[in-house]
Scaffold this motif. Sequence first.
Motif, PDB file in Angstrom:
ATOM      1  N   GLU A  15      14.159   1.467   7.231  1.00  0.00           N
ATOM      2  CA  GLU A  15      14.012   0.729   5.993  1.00  0.00           C
ATOM      3  C   GLU A  15      12.664   1.034   5.348  1.00  0.00           C
ATOM      4  O   GLU A  15      11.674   1.262   6.048  1.00  0.00           O
ATOM      5  N   VAL A  16      12.653   1.048   4.029  1.00  0.00           N
ATOM      6  CA  VAL A  16      11.391   1.237   3.309  1.00  0.00           C
ATOM      7  C   VAL A  16      11.132  -0.028   2.495  1.00  0.00           C
ATOM      8  O   VAL A  16      11.990  -0.440   1.711  1.00  0.00           O
ATOM      9  N   ARG A  17       9.993  -0.641   2.699  1.00  0.00           N
ATOM     10  CA  ARG A  17       9.642  -1.853   1.960  1.00  0.00           C
ATOM     11  C   ARG A  17       8.463  -1.552   1.043  1.00  0.00           C
ATOM     12  O   ARG A  17       7.448  -1.022   1.493  1.00  0.00           O
ATOM     13  N   LYS A  18       8.611  -1.941  -0.218  1.00  0.00           N
ATOM     14  CA  LYS A  18       7.591  -1.597  -1.217  1.00  0.00           C
ATOM     15  C   LYS A  18       6.683  -2.800  -1.446  1.00  0.00           C
ATOM     16  O   LYS A  18       7.152  -3.890  -1.768  1.00  0.00           O
ATOM     17  N   THR A  19       5.397  -2.558  -1.281  1.00  0.00           N
ATOM     18  CA  THR A  19       4.432  -3.639  -1.506  1.00  0.00           C
ATOM     19  C   THR A  19       3.166  -3.054  -2.121  1.00  0.00           C
ATOM     20  O   THR A  19       3.201  -1.943  -2.676  1.00  0.00           O
ATOM     21  N   THR A  20       2.053  -3.784  -2.021  1.00  0.00           N
ATOM     22  CA  THR A  20       0.805  -3.357  -2.664  1.00  0.00           C
ATOM     23  C   THR A  20      -0.264  -3.155  -1.609  1.00  0.00           C
ATOM     24  O   THR A  20      -0.475  -4.017  -0.760  1.00  0.00           O
ATOM     25  N   CYS A  21      -0.926  -2.012  -1.683  1.00  0.00           N
ATOM     26  CA  CYS A  21      -1.973  -1.680  -0.708  1.00  0.00           C
ATOM     27  C   CYS A  21      -3.130  -2.671  -0.836  1.00  0.00           C
ATOM     28  O   CYS A  21      -3.409  -3.205  -1.901  1.00  0.00           O
ATOM     29  N   TYR A  22      -3.839  -2.865   0.293  1.00  0.00           N
ATOM     30  CA  TYR A  22      -5.029  -3.716   0.259  1.00  0.00           C
ATOM     31  C   TYR A  22      -6.082  -3.136   1.190  1.00  0.00           C
ATOM     32  O   TYR A  22      -6.804  -3.849   1.856  1.00  0.00           O
ATOM     33  N   MET A  23      -6.126  -1.797   1.200  1.00  0.00           N
ATOM     34  CA  MET A  23      -7.169  -1.166   2.001  1.00  0.00           C
ATOM     35  C   MET A  23      -8.440  -1.005   1.174  1.00  0.00           C
ATOM     36  O   MET A  23      -9.481  -0.627   1.690  1.00  0.00           O
ATOM     37  N   CYS A  24      -8.315  -1.224  -0.137  1.00  0.00           N
ATOM     38  CA  CYS A  24      -9.485  -1.399  -0.986  1.00  0.00           C
ATOM     39  C   CYS A  24      -9.033  -2.293  -2.130  1.00  0.00           C
ATOM     40  O   CYS A  24      -7.929  -2.839  -2.092  1.00  0.00           O
ATOM     41  N   ALA A  25      -9.842  -2.432  -3.170  1.00  0.00           N
ATOM     42  CA  ALA A  25      -9.522  -3.385  -4.230  1.00  0.00           C
ATOM     43  C   ALA A  25      -8.668  -2.785  -5.337  1.00  0.00           C
ATOM     44  O   ALA A  25      -8.382  -3.444  -6.323  1.00  0.00           O
ATOM     45  N   CYS A  26      -8.230  -1.551  -5.156  1.00  0.00           N
ATOM     46  CA  CYS A  26      -7.619  -0.811  -6.261  1.00  0.00           C
ATOM     47  C   CYS A  26      -6.156  -1.207  -6.547  1.00  0.00           C
ATOM     48  O   CYS A  26      -5.693  -1.080  -7.664  1.00  0.00           O
ATOM     49  N   ARG A  27      -5.440  -1.644  -5.518  1.00  0.00           N
ATOM     50  CA  ARG A  27      -4.095  -2.208  -5.654  1.00  0.00           C
ATOM     51  C   ARG A  27      -3.004  -1.204  -6.028  1.00  0.00           C
ATOM     52  O   ARG A  27      -2.242  -1.383  -6.980  1.00  0.00           O
ATOM     53  N   CYS A  28      -2.944  -0.122  -5.253  1.00  0.00           N
ATOM     54  CA  CYS A  28      -1.906   0.899  -5.446  1.00  0.00           C
ATOM     55  C   CYS A  28      -0.587   0.403  -4.859  1.00  0.00           C
ATOM     56  O   CYS A  28      -0.565  -0.410  -3.926  1.00  0.00           O
ATOM     57  N   GLY A  29       0.503   0.960  -5.359  1.00  0.00           N
ATOM     58  CA  GLY A  29       1.804   0.643  -4.802  1.00  0.00           C
ATOM     59  C   GLY A  29       2.071   1.501  -3.576  1.00  0.00           C
ATOM     60  O   GLY A  29       1.766   2.694  -3.565  1.00  0.00           O
ATOM     61  N   ILE A  30       2.640   0.888  -2.539  1.00  0.00           N
ATOM     62  CA  ILE A  30       2.929   1.653  -1.319  1.00  0.00           C
ATOM     63  C   ILE A  30       4.355   1.402  -0.843  1.00  0.00           C
ATOM     64  O   ILE A  30       4.923   0.334  -1.064  1.00  0.00           O
ATOM     65  N   ASN A  31       4.891   2.415  -0.168  1.00  0.00           N
ATOM     66  CA  ASN A  31       6.175   2.301   0.513  1.00  0.00           C
ATOM     67  C   ASN A  31       5.887   2.254   2.007  1.00  0.00           C
ATOM     68  O   ASN A  31       5.305   3.198   2.549  1.00  0.00           O
ATOM     69  N   VAL A  32       6.257   1.167   2.620  1.00  0.00           N
ATOM     70  CA  VAL A  32       6.002   1.026   4.059  1.00  0.00           C
ATOM     71  C   VAL A  32       7.304   1.349   4.793  1.00  0.00           C
ATOM     72  O   VAL A  32       8.312   0.651   4.638  1.00  0.00           O
ATOM     73  N   HIS A  33       7.278   2.429   5.549  1.00  0.00           N
ATOM     74  CA  HIS A  33       8.474   2.858   6.294  1.00  0.00           C
ATOM     75  C   HIS A  33       8.490   2.129   7.634  1.00  0.00           C
ATOM     76  O   HIS A  33       7.518   2.202   8.391  1.00  0.00           O
ATOM     77  N   ILE A  34       9.601   1.464   7.902  1.00  0.00           N
ATOM     78  CA  ILE A  34       9.684   0.640   9.108  1.00  0.00           C
ATOM     79  C   ILE A  34      10.845   1.112   9.976  1.00  0.00           C
ATOM     80  O   ILE A  34      11.954   1.365   9.468  1.00  0.00           O
ATOM     81  N   LYS A  35      10.568   1.275  11.247  1.00  0.00           N
ATOM     82  CA  LYS A  35      11.634   1.645  12.179  1.00  0.00           C
ATOM     83  C   LYS A  35      11.509   0.770  13.423  1.00  0.00           C
ATOM     84  O   LYS A  35      10.398   0.590  13.930  1.00  0.00           O
ATOM     85  N   ASP A  36      12.603   0.234  13.858  1.00  0.00           N
ATOM     86  CA  ASP A  36      12.623  -0.644  15.032  1.00  0.00           C
ATOM     87  C   ASP A  36      11.593  -1.772  14.896  1.00  0.00           C
ATOM     88  O   ASP A  36      10.901  -2.121  15.852  1.00  0.00           O
ATOM     89  N   GLY A  37      11.427  -2.275  13.688  1.00  0.00           N
ATOM     90  CA  GLY A  37      10.526  -3.405  13.469  1.00  0.00           C
ATOM     91  C   GLY A  37       9.055  -3.048  13.467  1.00  0.00           C
ATOM     92  O   GLY A  37       8.203  -3.931  13.469  1.00  0.00           O
TER      93      GLY A  37
ATOM     94  N   SER B 216     -10.404   3.416  -7.414  1.00  0.00           N
ATOM     95  CA  SER B 216     -10.486   4.684  -6.704  1.00  0.00           C
ATOM     96  C   SER B 216      -9.425   5.704  -7.132  1.00  0.00           C
ATOM     97  O   SER B 216      -9.742   6.738  -7.717  1.00  0.00           O
ATOM     98  N   ASN B 217      -8.162   5.430  -6.855  1.00  0.00           N
ATOM     99  CA  ASN B 217      -7.135   6.440  -7.176  1.00  0.00           C
ATOM    100  C   ASN B 217      -6.996   6.706  -8.672  1.00  0.00           C
ATOM    101  O   ASN B 217      -6.879   7.868  -9.078  1.00  0.00           O
ATOM    102  N   PRO B 218      -6.993   5.690  -9.540  1.00  0.00           N
ATOM    103  CA  PRO B 218      -6.869   6.003 -10.969  1.00  0.00           C
ATOM    104  C   PRO B 218      -7.978   6.914 -11.483  1.00  0.00           C
ATOM    105  O   PRO B 218      -7.731   7.760 -12.340  1.00  0.00           O
ATOM    106  N   ILE B 219      -9.185   6.786 -10.966  1.00  0.00           N
ATOM    107  CA  ILE B 219     -10.251   7.679 -11.447  1.00  0.00           C
ATOM    108  C   ILE B 219     -10.010   9.102 -10.950  1.00  0.00           C
ATOM    109  O   ILE B 219     -10.173  10.072 -11.693  1.00  0.00           O
ATOM    110  N   LYS B 220      -9.569   9.230  -9.697  1.00  0.00           N
ATOM    111  CA  LYS B 220      -9.253  10.581  -9.193  1.00  0.00           C
ATOM    112  C   LYS B 220      -8.193  11.222 -10.072  1.00  0.00           C
ATOM    113  O   LYS B 220      -8.294  12.387 -10.468  1.00  0.00           O
TER     114      LYS B 220
END
Length: 948
Positions: A16-38, A188-192
């Motif tokens: 399953e792929v669950r789409k949420t928002t990154c929080y590894m910095c303050a930039c708030r990129c969209g991420i797809n979290v791939h989940i297998k066996d929980g 971060s990412n938008p400036i790159k």
Amino acid sequence: MKPRERVALSRPVADEVRKTTCYMCACRCGINVHIKDGKIRYIEGNRDHPVNKGVLCAKGSAGIMQHYAPARLRAPLKRVGPRGSGQFQEISWEEALSLAVEWLGTVRADDPKKLAFFTGRDQSQSLTGFWAQQFGTPNYAAHGGFCSVNMAAAGIMTIGGAFWEFGAPDWERTKLFVMFGVAEDHDSNPIKMGIAKLKKRGARFVSVNPIRTGYSAVADNWIGIRPGTDGLLILSVVHELLKARRIDVDYLVRYTNATWLVIDAPGTAEHGLFARDGEGKPLVHETVTEQIVPLGTKGARVALSGRVQLDDGRFAVPSFQLLAEKYLDEKYAPEAVAAETGVKAETIRGLAAEIARVAFEEEIFVEQPWTDMNGQRHQGYVGRPVSFHAMRGLSAHSNGFQTTRALHMLQVLIGAIDCPGGFRFEPPYPKPLSAHPTPHGKAEHFGSNTPLSGPHLGFPRGPEDLLVDSQGRPTRIDKAFSWDAPIAAHGMMHMVIANAHAGDPYPVDVLFMYMANMAWNSSMNTAGTIKMLEEKDEATGEYRIPKIIYADAYASEMVAYADLVLPDTTYLERYDCISLLDRPISEPDAVQDAIRWPVLEPDRDVRAFQTVLLDLGARLNLPGFSDGHGRALYKDYADYIVRHERRPGIGPLAGFRGLNGERAGRGAANRRQMERYIENGSFFSAHIPMEAQFFKHANQAYQDFAVRMGFFDTPQPVTFQLYQEALQKFRLSAEGLREPVAPETHRERIMQAFDPLPVWYRPLGEAMVDRSAYPYHAVTQRPAAMYHSWGSMNAWLRQIHTRNPLYVPGPICDELGLKDGDWAWVSSHHGRIKVEVARMEAVNASTLWTWNAIGKRAGTWALDRNVPEARKGFLLNHLIHELLPPREDGLRLSNSDPVTGQAAWYDLRVHIEKAEVGPVSEPHLPPVAQPEPEPHPTELRYGQEWAQ
Ligand code: SF4
């Protein structure tokens, strides 16, 4: 056109792929979290997300190791040994919440100001602020005071918006992009992605920064300025533009207060204020009839210069005349500022000429009829394709407010705000100063078991709005909005522990903090702060800060100093709301917000802090959280996000409102709102009509759109405030001409820093030390792979930065006989550290620097006590005091910008000398014991079972 076929970038690896928002910095990129066996298998960028369009940085993909870090706290903790001993007992949530309610309830009934509630770099300030307001304490703020309040305050007070969260360069059209100071650590990412677009189009990128790393390394031109002198460089560019008459006069007349008449009556209470008519409308000089008329008089041709006499006999001049006279002064000539800035006169002249050439000779015209706020129809948008960006590099100096004002003034003078190719506002900005609240926290604003009468943070319009008592003493624990820092729009978190420890202006009983590593990298004077947390009152035997509640997800340095620890979840286990009421993720063309949701369930006894705060609010019977009988109004944070309304029809999320989710901005709460966000990739985006996309500050269609979306209830156009009247009011107080009169002790600095036109002065900390004894600057930068200390426990990111040398310019290395791997003592007026050095050439000749927040206290973050971060990593913070050196009268004021209270991290001056070789950096504080971490392997591997 047929949509381009999408190529799968990776083999399917998940159930399953669950789409949420990154929080590894303050930039708030969209991420797809791939989940297998929980379990998380993989994190990738969401290619449909408007912020990052699939781009993911090293931090974002390393979120997997953040989530499974052994440093995660696993249950509520109660301290059972002395502070710092690490002796904790795991307790149940019921016990933890009951204890918190007992402490907080007593304070609320007795004296609510005895609670100081401060949060770090969380993204739920609209909730935490509301909670503190309902609690009734005046002592609330988030981290902005030691981050970049200078950017926000200067931006809002000048143009009604600011860099990063409130605006962005027009990456698609700009032809010249100038970035000042350390700026890549935000957005971060938008400036790159933006810089990549510039490179593709052949647009020019100029970086003004003492250090050539990161984005500066790919700039077409690098100007290695001396720290703290950017304002002087900018004013010199302004001098050149004015001298060459390369400014956009039409733009100034139309959108700014350049024509407003300023009263010239020295020695009176109205000197330097705008002349107004009986209804408060600014007066201007109409040149055809030679009359003084109210602003907005139909058909008026208004003057930008000339001294005129008002009906009452006083004289006045347009503010532009004051501006032009000020900056045409030869003290701003490139030759006059070259030595101070470290930038050659011909470089400054070249920069000014290039800005003028691109702005006026490479003008853009976008055909799109639009109507301005005066009802005038225009055939299209005229663009001046020069854009700027700046963040902490300008901000973290004690002259940062005025420096940022100077940069915005430069943008306005060339007509490059919210036009094609320039800097563009992101909704809900622009917002005029008048649409922001004034701060609340005077004695009459709070009382026992009573909510505060309004929001804590805001913008004083003059000294009458300061939060001081009748004697002029601060009413807030951090002294924000006092004479020390009158426009401290984000509070002064960096002063809370020192002031509470000193009982100045009063002691507090409970210090409640969230995500703020104040016992380490988030405080100035780190070792001193630790002592303050540990120190007891001799008479009572009680800690000077009696009770500390701390909420965090990880075993950071601060945990050991808490009395009660509330363990938070990771960002993948909770709901979050990236709200337009808070810090938006909009783009110039679109209104946007986002959520996080639990893509995984916690496997420990932890709870999302926001849900815990709601629970505490209900248990404390706070209005807005409880029905008055102790019953909670909201089940959890998700429920609050969906059902809470700040005004009728306006809630935390703008998308999918209305009973059936068909409305945007305004609308009834929608039960299914959260599901709709999740289905949509965890974000919402509504495009701004083309007719409303530019000149938003004065565009009828945009203003109507903003009202429809619920940003405002009536149109709120913005007139750019080149001349800032509120600042002049403080100067009048400092002159003794306006009530309340500023205290004698603060008059000189108010006269210096509150100039209504942008001004440069030498940073206060630098000006007060012996510059020959401390001949160099020392600053930090945030590395691309580590956001503050957030990656401290991350097994992948740690491999990139396990230690941080002090980078020393080549000529200083030669003079001192230093080579890579040698050690040096670095001292300031406050302290001394011993560090490993590395030689560097691409750096300003008087600037030493290092990466921030890499050094760790041994024993923390569930790391081995001998990790390189603890042995060879270090913090510059040990050299920086939270107070300035004593003045002649003995007074020590906060080491902050005197206007906004912004922590002046970058004003540090140091001396360096060679030291004997290691083996460890100094000060090497004794290891701090921590709650027993989760059992973890000596070698951390992840995902081996899927590798076959
Ligand atoms: S820039 Fe920040 S929000 Fe975006 S992927 Fe990297 S860490 Fe995550």
